[in-house]
Design an enzyme around this catalytic site. Structure first.
Site, PDB file in Angstrom:
ATOM      1  N   CYS A   2       0.148 -36.229  -0.989  1.00  0.00           N
ATOM      2  CA  CYS A   2       0.611 -35.225  -1.945  1.00  0.00           C
ATOM      3  C   CYS A   2      -0.592 -34.874  -2.807  1.00  0.00           C
ATOM      4  O   CYS A   2      -1.611 -35.551  -2.781  1.00  0.00           O
ATOM      5  CB  CYS A   2       1.685 -35.803  -2.866  1.00  0.00           C
ATOM      6  SG  CYS A   2       3.124 -36.391  -1.987  1.00  0.00           S
ATOM      7  N   ARG A  27      -2.733 -30.741   0.902  1.00  0.00           N
ATOM      8  CA  ARG A  27      -2.272 -32.130   0.905  1.00  0.00           C
ATOM      9  C   ARG A  27      -0.760 -32.231   1.052  1.00  0.00           C
ATOM     10  O   ARG A  27      -0.207 -33.336   1.165  1.00  0.00           O
ATOM     11  CB  ARG A  27      -2.686 -32.825  -0.392  1.00  0.00           C
ATOM     12  CG  ARG A  27      -4.174 -32.835  -0.648  1.00  0.00           C
ATOM     13  CD  ARG A  27      -4.482 -33.492  -1.978  1.00  0.00           C
ATOM     14  NE  ARG A  27      -4.097 -34.883  -1.984  1.00  0.00           N
ATOM     15  CZ  ARG A  27      -4.831 -35.882  -1.516  1.00  0.00           C
ATOM     16  NH1 ARG A  27      -6.013 -35.637  -1.016  1.00  0.00           N
ATOM     17  NH2 ARG A  27      -4.392 -37.118  -1.566  1.00  0.00           N
ATOM     18  N   TRP A  74       4.323 -33.752  -0.104  1.00  0.00           N
ATOM     19  CA  TRP A  74       4.421 -33.924   1.354  1.00  0.00           C
ATOM     20  C   TRP A  74       5.368 -35.108   1.507  1.00  0.00           C
ATOM     21  O   TRP A  74       4.977 -36.243   1.325  1.00  0.00           O
ATOM     22  CB  TRP A  74       3.040 -34.230   1.914  1.00  0.00           C
ATOM     23  CG  TRP A  74       2.976 -34.354   3.401  1.00  0.00           C
ATOM     24  CD1 TRP A  74       2.922 -35.493   4.148  1.00  0.00           C
ATOM     25  CD2 TRP A  74       2.900 -33.272   4.324  1.00  0.00           C
ATOM     26  NE1 TRP A  74       2.835 -35.185   5.472  1.00  0.00           N
ATOM     27  CE2 TRP A  74       2.821 -33.833   5.623  1.00  0.00           C
ATOM     28  CE3 TRP A  74       2.912 -31.884   4.198  1.00  0.00           C
ATOM     29  CZ2 TRP A  74       2.739 -33.051   6.764  1.00  0.00           C
ATOM     30  CZ3 TRP A  74       2.826 -31.120   5.345  1.00  0.00           C
ATOM     31  CH2 TRP A  74       2.743 -31.702   6.610  1.00  0.00           C
ATOM     32  N   ASN A 100       1.164 -39.841  -5.925  1.00  0.00           N
ATOM     33  CA  ASN A 100       0.745 -39.659  -4.536  1.00  0.00           C
ATOM     34  C   ASN A 100       0.623 -41.047  -3.942  1.00  0.00           C
ATOM     35  O   ASN A 100      -0.109 -41.882  -4.478  1.00  0.00           O
ATOM     36  CB  ASN A 100      -0.607 -38.927  -4.506  1.00  0.00           C
ATOM     37  CG  ASN A 100      -1.234 -38.945  -3.129  1.00  0.00           C
ATOM     38  OD1 ASN A 100      -0.522 -38.916  -2.125  1.00  0.00           O
ATOM     39  ND2 ASN A 100      -2.549 -38.998  -3.075  1.00  0.00           N
ATOM     40  N   GLY A 101       1.350 -41.302  -2.856  1.00  0.00           N
ATOM     41  CA  GLY A 101       1.283 -42.628  -2.228  1.00  0.00           C
ATOM     42  C   GLY A 101       2.674 -43.126  -1.886  1.00  0.00           C
ATOM     43  O   GLY A 101       3.630 -42.347  -1.842  1.00  0.00           O
ATOM     44  N   GLU A 482      -6.694 -36.216  26.969  1.00  0.00           N
ATOM     45  CA  GLU A 482      -6.795 -35.700  25.600  1.00  0.00           C
ATOM     46  C   GLU A 482      -8.231 -35.236  25.305  1.00  0.00           C
ATOM     47  O   GLU A 482      -8.441 -34.182  24.702  1.00  0.00           O
ATOM     48  CB  GLU A 482      -6.334 -36.777  24.601  1.00  0.00           C
ATOM     49  CG  GLU A 482      -6.530 -36.434  23.140  1.00  0.00           C
ATOM     50  CD  GLU A 482      -5.897 -35.127  22.685  1.00  0.00           C
ATOM     51  OE1 GLU A 482      -5.121 -34.531  23.432  1.00  0.00           O
ATOM     52  OE2 GLU A 482      -6.225 -34.692  21.565  1.00  0.00           O
ATOM     53  N   LYS A 486      -9.240 -31.371  24.263  1.00  0.00           N
ATOM     54  CA  LYS A 486      -9.950 -31.118  23.005  1.00  0.00           C
ATOM     55  C   LYS A 486     -11.212 -30.305  23.283  1.00  0.00           C
ATOM     56  O   LYS A 486     -11.503 -29.356  22.576  1.00  0.00           O
ATOM     57  CB  LYS A 486     -10.301 -32.465  22.355  1.00  0.00           C
ATOM     58  CG  LYS A 486     -10.378 -32.447  20.888  1.00  0.00           C
ATOM     59  CD  LYS A 486      -9.081 -32.818  20.205  1.00  0.00           C
ATOM     60  CE  LYS A 486      -7.945 -31.936  20.609  1.00  0.00           C
ATOM     61  NZ  LYS A 486      -6.660 -32.371  20.178  1.00  0.00           N
ATOM     62  N   GLU A 489     -10.368 -26.701  24.268  1.00  0.00           N
ATOM     63  CA  GLU A 489      -9.740 -25.975  23.166  1.00  0.00           C
ATOM     64  C   GLU A 489     -10.758 -25.409  22.172  1.00  0.00           C
ATOM     65  O   GLU A 489     -10.607 -24.275  21.722  1.00  0.00           O
ATOM     66  CB  GLU A 489      -8.803 -26.969  22.452  1.00  0.00           C
ATOM     67  CG  GLU A 489      -7.965 -26.395  21.373  1.00  0.00           C
ATOM     68  CD  GLU A 489      -7.041 -27.458  20.765  1.00  0.00           C
ATOM     69  OE1 GLU A 489      -7.301 -28.663  20.944  1.00  0.00           O
ATOM     70  OE2 GLU A 489      -6.077 -27.069  20.108  1.00  0.00           O
ATOM     71  N   HIS A 505     -10.282 -37.955  46.744  1.00  0.00           N
ATOM     72  CA  HIS A 505      -9.274 -37.239  47.534  1.00  0.00           C
ATOM     73  C   HIS A 505      -9.411 -35.730  47.383  1.00  0.00           C
ATOM     74  O   HIS A 505      -8.471 -34.987  47.664  1.00  0.00           O
ATOM     75  CB  HIS A 505      -7.869 -37.717  47.147  1.00  0.00           C
ATOM     76  CG  HIS A 505      -7.678 -39.168  47.442  1.00  0.00           C
ATOM     77  ND1 HIS A 505      -7.570 -39.666  48.722  1.00  0.00           N
ATOM     78  CD2 HIS A 505      -7.660 -40.256  46.627  1.00  0.00           C
ATOM     79  CE1 HIS A 505      -7.462 -40.978  48.674  1.00  0.00           C
ATOM     80  NE2 HIS A 505      -7.519 -41.370  47.408  1.00  0.00           N
ATOM     81  N   LYS A 605      -1.968 -23.018  15.101  1.00  0.00           N
ATOM     82  CA  LYS A 605      -1.680 -24.411  14.768  1.00  0.00           C
ATOM     83  C   LYS A 605      -0.261 -24.786  15.165  1.00  0.00           C
ATOM     84  O   LYS A 605      -0.011 -25.877  15.664  1.00  0.00           O
ATOM     85  CB  LYS A 605      -1.897 -24.633  13.257  1.00  0.00           C
ATOM     86  CG  LYS A 605      -1.691 -26.067  12.805  1.00  0.00           C
ATOM     87  CD  LYS A 605      -2.740 -26.992  13.384  1.00  0.00           C
ATOM     88  CE  LYS A 605      -2.509 -28.444  13.062  1.00  0.00           C
ATOM     89  NZ  LYS A 605      -3.232 -29.326  14.001  1.00  0.00           N
TER      90      LYS A 605
END
Ligand code: M6R
Length: 610
Positions: A2, A27, A74, A100-101, A482, A486, A489, A505, A605
């Site tokens: 946050c 945040r 958040w 925050n936390g 992955e 990346k 992208e 193969h 996004k």
């Protein structure tokens, strides 16, 4: 994650707080609020939704006063709603807190306070703090905060105001960031520098366990035990854009570097104090229902799907239940076999991906229990799933997902262990051993990040090629997929991920002189076999970078051109480390090619169309 901000000075605080919060929206942005000392006393306005909602509300009915605190949220405990928004107050409405936390022991504290007659309005952990401070108050807000903080366990950055002492603003830091801004006749607090950079470039950076007492003309710095301390003033000479990225050139790089914290936060409060078991109090699925599950489908898109591939190995390995993985856009069209004893796990950073949401609904229509792993409390996926595990990676801004992916792995490890405990498929010592290794991961990621320059060199040479390969076996293959996504992208270089044993193969025909091959060789049991496959590509002229385990350098040197060693961990946990050099590789390749790293072409996004 946050954002918090605070002001004490001679100007109207509301515009300063709102401007500050705008800079902290990265945040969190599911709700926002401010508390200001007005002529009427300590007044709070807060609302669910983006900051614009709060601005609208305040434009008709502003809070006038020169001292205030603000928060952009958040959600972690309790869905985004007006009442769960910060600032929170006690029952007397004389104390106000932004936080925050996470307060790990808030349920115990809340229970004690309720027994003593306190009434709570929200589902948050933060509301407990304002009540605790009110209880501890005997005429000195600083002492009250110190006593309250001693009772709290977890992570917190706090801004505290009390109507009893309207000329003081108290700030505390413990494992969540907080800075103090020093102006002429005015002082500030904030979670991050951009929030106050417009007003001052002179700041104190609080360390864990430190607090500050702000008046208009002075800042007193002390430990939370009350011992006064001195600190050097830090002069910020970055521009505002750099500051928003925390000093990094791009959000992607910042987010790669936030992974140790994302791992730590995602584990926080989910491992028992003795480190021997996983606790997931948020899960509603009963032990009986979990024991009756005989089939698992993991469904997701893109990077989240790749996390699901690792999730499959984790669950099959720890719980011994068959797992199928599906790309969400394929899932519902293949008529999957779903029964009431199927657990469907959907994975989504944003929680808004249309294909994943459609898969979730299809699974529920067919009677499955759906567990979501997502980064966004209150997202569509989080709201509609039967069960949710939130990853605490904080908002991810760069289109290329990094810390969300790795936090999803942590969520899978936690859930796999939790399920193994419930079904009795792993003994306590094994669970404790894995948990101990997991807790070492944040520090191990830091070690990898400290060697980013090595990867930068490799990335620059790779960026000169049009095509390359990632190979690996088992979990290494899942991570290779992955790494390949990346790179495609954000660098637009063609690459393919292949199971190392499958090359011969067909794909081996594409290996020619100088083609880069990134080979992952971290799985102990598959080590010899992968090395043989590497020799096959080497013999055809490939330029091989080996991602290896520390200690294997000498042996692998014979078969690779370059190596990058990751710290030793358990084979099951290596994806949480081996993905980091691959993220850095794609970042630096994109940078070398001059692309827009954070906003790659043709992509968004959050993909909310099918
Ligand atoms: O928000 P989600 O996790 O559901 O998004 C899924 C994919 O669109 C996402 O992971 C995408 O593949 C990333 N841009 C990859 O970095």
């Amino acid at each position: 994650m946050c954002g918090i901000v605070g002001y004490i000075g001679n100007r109207e605080s509301q515009p300063i707080l709102l401007e500050g919060l705008k800079k902290l929206e990265y945040r969190g942005y599911d709700s926002a609020g401010i508390a200001v000392f007005t002529e009427e006393g300590l007044e709070v306005t807060k609302t669910v939704g983006r900051l614009a909602n709060l601005e609208n509300r305040l434009s008709g009915d502003p809070l006038r006063g020169t001292v205030g605190i603000g928060h952009t949220r958040w959600a972690t405990h309790g869905k985004p709603s007006d009442v769960n928004s910060h600032p929170h107050t006690d029952n007397s409405l004389k104390f106000s807190v932004v936080h925050n936390g996470i307060i790990e022991n808030y349920l115990d504290l809340k229970e004690e306070l309720m027994l003593a007659g306190h009434r709570f309005l929200s589902e948050t952990d933060t509301e407990v703090i304002s009540h605790l401070i009110a209880v501890e108050y005997d005429g000195d807000i600083v002492k009250a905060v110190q006593r309250a903080v001693k009772k709290m366990r977890g992570a917190f950055a706090l801004g505290v105001l009390t109507e009893h002492e309207p000329d003081r603003l108290v700030a505390v830091r413990f494992a969540s960031p907080l800075i103090i801004g020093i102006g002429e006749g005015e002082k500030f607090i904030a979670s991050d520098i951009p929030a106050i950079l417009e007003h001052t470039r002179d700041i104190y950076i609080l360390n864990d366990g430190e607090m500050a007492v702000l008046t208009r003309d002075a800042v007193e710095l002390m430990t939370i035990e009350g011992n006064f301390i001195a600190k050097e003033v830090f002069h910020v000479d970055w521009d505002i854009m750099t500051a928003e990225k925390g000093g990094f050139d791009h959000f992607m790089l910042k987010e790669i570097h936030e992974q140790p914290k994302a791992y730590h936060d995602t584990m926080l409060g989910r491992i028992s104090e003795d480190g021997r078991s996983v606790v997931l109090p948020e899960l509603k699925i009963s032990a009986e229902k979990l024991r009756g599950i005989n089939r698992v489908h993991i469904v997701a898109c893109g990077t989240a799907y790749h996390a699901g591939l690792v999730g499959k190995s984790i669950i099959e390995n720890l719980v011994r239940i068959p797992v199928e993985t599906d790309v969400a856009s394929e899932y519902r069209y293949r008529s999957p076999i779903i029964t009431p004893d199927t657990l469907v796990i959907v994975v989504s950073q944003s929680g808004e991906t249309a294909d994943t949401l459609a898969a979730l609904r299809e699974a529920q229509r067919n009677g499955a229990h759906v567990l979501a792993i997502t980064n966004v409390v209150g997202s569509s996926v989080a709201r509609e799933a039967d069960d949710v595990i939130i990853t605490l990676a904080g908002p991810e801004i760069a289109v290329a997902s990094t810390k969300a992916y790795s936090s999803q792995l942590i969520a899978f490890y936690l859930f796999g262990l939790y399920w193994a405990q419930t079904n009795g498929t792993q003994d306590e010592a094994t669970v404790a051993n894995i948990l101990a290794a997991m807790q070492a991961l944040p520090e191990q990621v830091e070690k990898i990040l400290a060697q980013a320059e090595v990867i930068k060199g490799v990335a620059e040479s790779i960026s000169k090629h049009d095509s390359l390969f990632f190979i690996g076996r088992g979990l290494d293959y899942a991570v290779a997929m992955e790494g390949s996504l990346k790179l495609k992208e954000i660098s637009y270089i063609h690459s393919e991920a292949y199971p190392a044993g499958e090359l011969k193969h067909g794909t081996l025909a594409l290996i020619e002189e100088g083609i880069p091959v990134i080979a992952l060789i971290t799985q102990e049991g598959l080590y010899e076999k992968t090395l043989s496959n590497i020799k096959e590509v080497k013999a055809r002229g490939a330029d091989v970078l080996g991602i290896i385990n520390e200690g294997h350098e000498a042996e692998v040197a014979k078969s690779t051109d370059r190596q990058f060693a990751i710290p030793r961990t358990l084979p099951l946990l290596t994806p949480a480390l081996s993905v980091v050099p691959l993220q850095l590789l794609s970042y630096y390749a994109s940078l070398a090619l001059g692309h827009d790293v954070d906003k790659p072409r043709n992509l968004a996004k959050s993909v909310t169309v099918e």
